[in-house]
Structure formats: structure tokens, C-alpha cells
Motif scaffolding. Structure first.
Motif, PDB file in Angstrom:
ATOM      1  N   GLN A 269      76.342   5.513  19.621  1.00 56.01           N
ATOM      2  CA  GLN A 269      76.099   6.345  20.804  1.00 56.01           C
ATOM      3  C   GLN A 269      74.951   7.320  20.559  1.00 56.01           C
ATOM      4  N   ILE A 270      74.916   7.923  19.392  1.00 54.26           N
ATOM      5  CA  ILE A 270      73.824   8.854  19.071  1.00 54.26           C
ATOM      6  C   ILE A 270      72.488   8.122  19.064  1.00 54.26           C
ATOM      7  N   LEU A 271      72.463   6.894  18.547  1.00 52.97           N
ATOM      8  CA  LEU A 271      71.231   6.106  18.561  1.00 52.97           C
ATOM      9  C   LEU A 271      70.790   5.827  20.000  1.00 52.97           C
ATOM     10  N   CYS A 272      71.738   5.584  20.883  1.00 50.10           N
ATOM     11  CA  CYS A 272      71.402   5.373  22.294  1.00 50.10           C
ATOM     12  C   CYS A 272      70.798   6.635  22.904  1.00 50.10           C
ATOM     13  N   PHE A 273      71.323   7.811  22.539  1.00 45.35           N
ATOM     14  CA  PHE A 273      70.736   9.064  23.033  1.00 45.35           C
ATOM     15  C   PHE A 273      69.326   9.251  22.480  1.00 45.35           C
ATOM     16  N   LEU A 274      69.117   8.913  21.215  1.00 43.28           N
ATOM     17  CA  LEU A 274      67.779   9.002  20.643  1.00 43.28           C
ATOM     18  C   LEU A 274      66.809   8.068  21.367  1.00 43.28           C
ATOM     19  N   ALA A 275      67.335   6.936  21.849  1.00 42.46           N
ATOM     20  CA  ALA A 275      66.499   5.958  22.545  1.00 42.46           C
ATOM     21  C   ALA A 275      66.251   6.330  24.000  1.00 42.46           C
ATOM     22  N   GLY A 276      66.888   7.405  24.478  1.00 41.81           N
ATOM     23  CA  GLY A 276      66.571   7.874  25.825  1.00 41.81           C
ATOM     24  C   GLY A 276      67.713   7.992  26.791  1.00 41.81           C
ATOM     25  N   ALA A 277      68.931   7.588  26.421  1.00 41.37           N
ATOM     26  CA  ALA A 277      70.062   7.797  27.316  1.00 41.37           C
ATOM     27  C   ALA A 277      70.298   9.296  27.489  1.00 41.37           C
ATOM     28  N   ASP A 278      70.601   9.706  28.720  1.00 47.08           N
ATOM     29  CA  ASP A 278      70.831  11.141  28.930  1.00 47.08           C
ATOM     30  C   ASP A 278      71.921  11.402  29.962  1.00 47.08           C
ATOM     31  N   SER A 279      72.899  10.503  29.987  1.00 46.05           N
ATOM     32  CA  SER A 279      74.040  10.707  30.858  1.00 46.05           C
ATOM     33  C   SER A 279      75.196   9.846  30.375  1.00 46.05           C
ATOM     34  N   VAL A 280      76.407  10.371  30.497  1.00 42.81           N
ATOM     35  CA  VAL A 280      77.608   9.607  30.171  1.00 42.81           C
ATOM     36  C   VAL A 280      78.665   9.879  31.234  1.00 42.81           C
ATOM     37  N   PHE A 281      79.591   8.935  31.337  1.00 39.64           N
ATOM     38  CA  PHE A 281      80.795   9.158  32.125  1.00 39.64           C
ATOM     39  C   PHE A 281      81.898   9.544  31.159  1.00 39.64           C
ATOM     40  N   PHE A 282      82.667  10.570  31.501  1.00 42.37           N
ATOM     41  CA  PHE A 282      83.776  10.927  30.639  1.00 42.37           C
ATOM     42  C   PHE A 282      85.071  10.859  31.437  1.00 42.37           C
ATOM     43  N   GLY A 283      86.163  10.945  30.722  1.00 43.63           N
ATOM     44  CA  GLY A 283      87.474  10.766  31.323  1.00 43.63           C
ATOM     45  C   GLY A 283      88.089   9.487  30.782  1.00 43.63           C
TER      46      GLY A 283
END
Length: 315
Positions: A269-283
Motif C-alpha cells: 500500500q505504501i508503494l502504491c502511495f509513492l506511485a501516486g495513489a492519494d485516496s482510499v476507502f475505509f470502513g
């Protein structure tokens, strides 16, 4: 990037270079510390007449997901207030319809949108195909965004869905944009498509007259009873590459790391954020699929050194 060759060229870069390019685009156009927390609620569950091969809510398949009628406005208000208290800034509502019918239920959805907006949150819905008039009415109710995923490429689409066409999907996206509602559209990977199919989906989105405001990247969550229940897991590096390319192609959009996070390591998940992801769904759920709980997400954000809530100046 507009052409398939351009998308391929970026996708096939050495992974460190691809991630660095995506990170540079991300830092230039967005606040890297602004990872939006979204909540997703199924407001009408099961019994959908569409035959999407990945979906546990399709009436075509015998799945463990039961049917539940459209929720009340008060129920939605309660859930939205809970999500806001947990840090969500966008509240998304999904109904298992092929297309909403005009009448009391659609009017109720409009009131749900007004209620969520009245709580100071962004409101997003996914209701299936829309008419131009329905899009206009949703816009007047204050809807922030409409989610309508292309799912995959035009070429692979008929192997996944036969009850609607690819152009049906694009027609709804155009109606949403014409009504002044932000477009949220992306796809699902892990359905048996090729890497080119994934890139062709991004090419279709890049060709829209109004670029999508957000691009969700979902990993297939194989559901018992569906044709794809035995699909193998998505390759982690392919996921990271696709997110990086989406970030480069849509520099101002949210790139949403959506379904499948419960099967991802914290490091992925952290690698995905480094690659540019900037939103998640939580719950605990994404409509009917499992999702990491809020405690796990809070620990993830603490590990990254990101704030527990979205800064007020972020957009």
C-alpha cells in the motif's frame, strides 16, 4: 499521454524511474500529504439485472449476498455522520441498479445527496446508467461526483458484461460531465485482461472531453458464485505500475486505491502511495466486499507519518 503507445512507453519504464516520474507529477500538481479518506455505503443491495462477471450483487449468479431495499434517508444520515467522525471527507453511496427509475426512490436518493452535502461532506453516488435529466437533477441536489467505472478495455469488456455496452458507459459519463458533476471512473484489474487492456481503459478515459476528477483502481475481489470466483490474485508490481501511469496521465485527479486493500501488505500500500495513489476507502466493507478496518488504516497512516485527518487546506 493520449495514445496507447504513449501509455505503453511509460508503463514499461524501469520501475524506479516510473515511480520517480509519477512522484514528481504528484508533488507538482497535488499535495502528497493529502490522502483522502472516503466511505462507501451500499444503499440498495443485490438483485441487479446486469450480468457483470465480477459482481456478487448480480441476480444472474447464486452468491451469498442477499437483497436489501433502498435505505431510508435517516439511515444514510446516521452512517454519513459516523463516517465524518472517523475522518471521511467524501461519502459514496452505491445502489445495485441497472439504471435508476424516476419516481419516489430516485427522489429519495436526491434527498440523501442533499443530506450528505448538508453535513459538509463531498457526496458521490453510483447508480448505474443515467439520463441527461437525472444527471441534471443530481447536480441540482449538490452531487459532487458520479462513479461509473469503465471496468476494462472496450475490446475485453464483452467478456465481462453482456447486458450493456461500452458506449452505454461512456454515454453516462458524458451526461454526468455535461451536468457539471465530476466524473469518477476507473476499472478493475485481475479479471483475466492483459496489461494492454488496462492501458486501453486509461486511453479511453484520457480521450474524454472532460478528464475524470478521480480514477479508482480496483483489484478484483473474487466472489463465490460469480464466474470469476477462481481468478488468481493480481501481481503487485503490475498494480503499482498501473497506478503510476494513471498518476502521470491524470496529474490533477485523485487516483483511488480502492477494492482489494484487505489483501495488500502495508508495504505494498505504501508503494502504491509513492506511485501516486492519494485516496482510499475505509470502513469494514466496500459495498459487499471486505476492507481494512479503521484501526488498521490509522496505523498505516501513522507509519507513513501522515496526518490522522485531511488538512483543512487540502482539496
Amino acid at each position: 499521454m493520449k495514445t496507447l503507445d504513449e501509455f505503453r512507453s511509460a508503463y514499461r519504464l524501469p520501475l524506479p524511474e516510473l515511480i520517480l516520474r509519477a512522484a514528481e507529477v504528484h508533488r507538482t500538481h497535488r499535495n502528497y500529504a493529502d490522502v483522502q479518506r472516503c466511505a462507501l455505503l451500499s444503499i440498495k443491495t443485490g438483485g441487479c439485472p446486469e450480468d457483470c462477471s465480477y459482481c456478487s450483487q448480480s441476480a444472474h449468479y447464486d452468491t451469498p449476498v442477499g437483497r436489501a431495499p433502498l435505505m431510508t434517508v435517516d439511515e444514510v444520515r446516521d452512517r454519513a455522520e459516523q463516517a465524518r467522525a472517523a475522518g471521511a471527507t467524501r461519502f459514496c453511496m452505491g445502489a445495485a441498479w441497472r439504471a435508476p427509475k424516476d419516481g419516489p426512490e430516485f427522489d429519495r436518493v436526491l434527498e440523501m445527496v442533499r443530506t450528505v452535502r448538508g453535513l459538509g461532506m463531498e457526496a458521490c453516488v453510483t447508480l448505474g446508467m443515467l439520463t441527461a435529466d437525472q444527471a441534471r437533477r443530481l447536480s441540482e441536489a449538490g452531487l459532487t461526483a458520479y462513479n461509473h467505472n469503465l471496468d476494462t478495455s472496450r475490446e475485453f469488456y464483452p467478456q465481462i458484461v453482456t447486458t450493456r455496452t461500452y458506449d452505454d458507459r461512456l454515454d453516462t459519463l458524458r451526461a454526468v460531465a455535461a451536468a457539471g458533476i465530476s466524473v469518477c471512473s476507473g476499472g478493475i484489474i485481475g479479471m483475466g485482461e492483459t496489461e494492454d487492456d488496462r492501458l486501453r481503459m486509461l486511453v479511453e478515459l484520457a480521450a474524454l472531453a472532460t478528464p475524470p476528477e478521480s480514477v479508482p483502481i480496483n483489484c478484483l475481489m473474487p466472489s463465490k458464485g460469480t464466474p470469476l470466483e477462481m481468478a488468481p490474485a493480481v501481481d503487485s508490481i503490475e498494480l503499482v505500475r498501473l497506478i503510476a501511469v494513471a498518476r502521470i496521465a491524470f496529474p490533477r485527479a485523485r487516483v483511488r486505491l480502492s477494492a482489494g486493500r484487505d489483501r495488500m501488505s502495508r508495504e505494498l500500500q505504501i508503494l502504491c502511495f509513492l506511485a501516486g495513489a492519494d485516496s482510499v476507502f475505509f470502513g469494514e466493507k466496500l459495498l459487499t466486499a471486505p476492507n481494512p478496518d479503521e484501526t488498521a488504516d490509522a496505523e498505516l497512516f501513522r507509519a507513513m507519518g501522515l496526518p490522522a485527518s485531511v488538512p483543512a487546506h487540502c482539496s
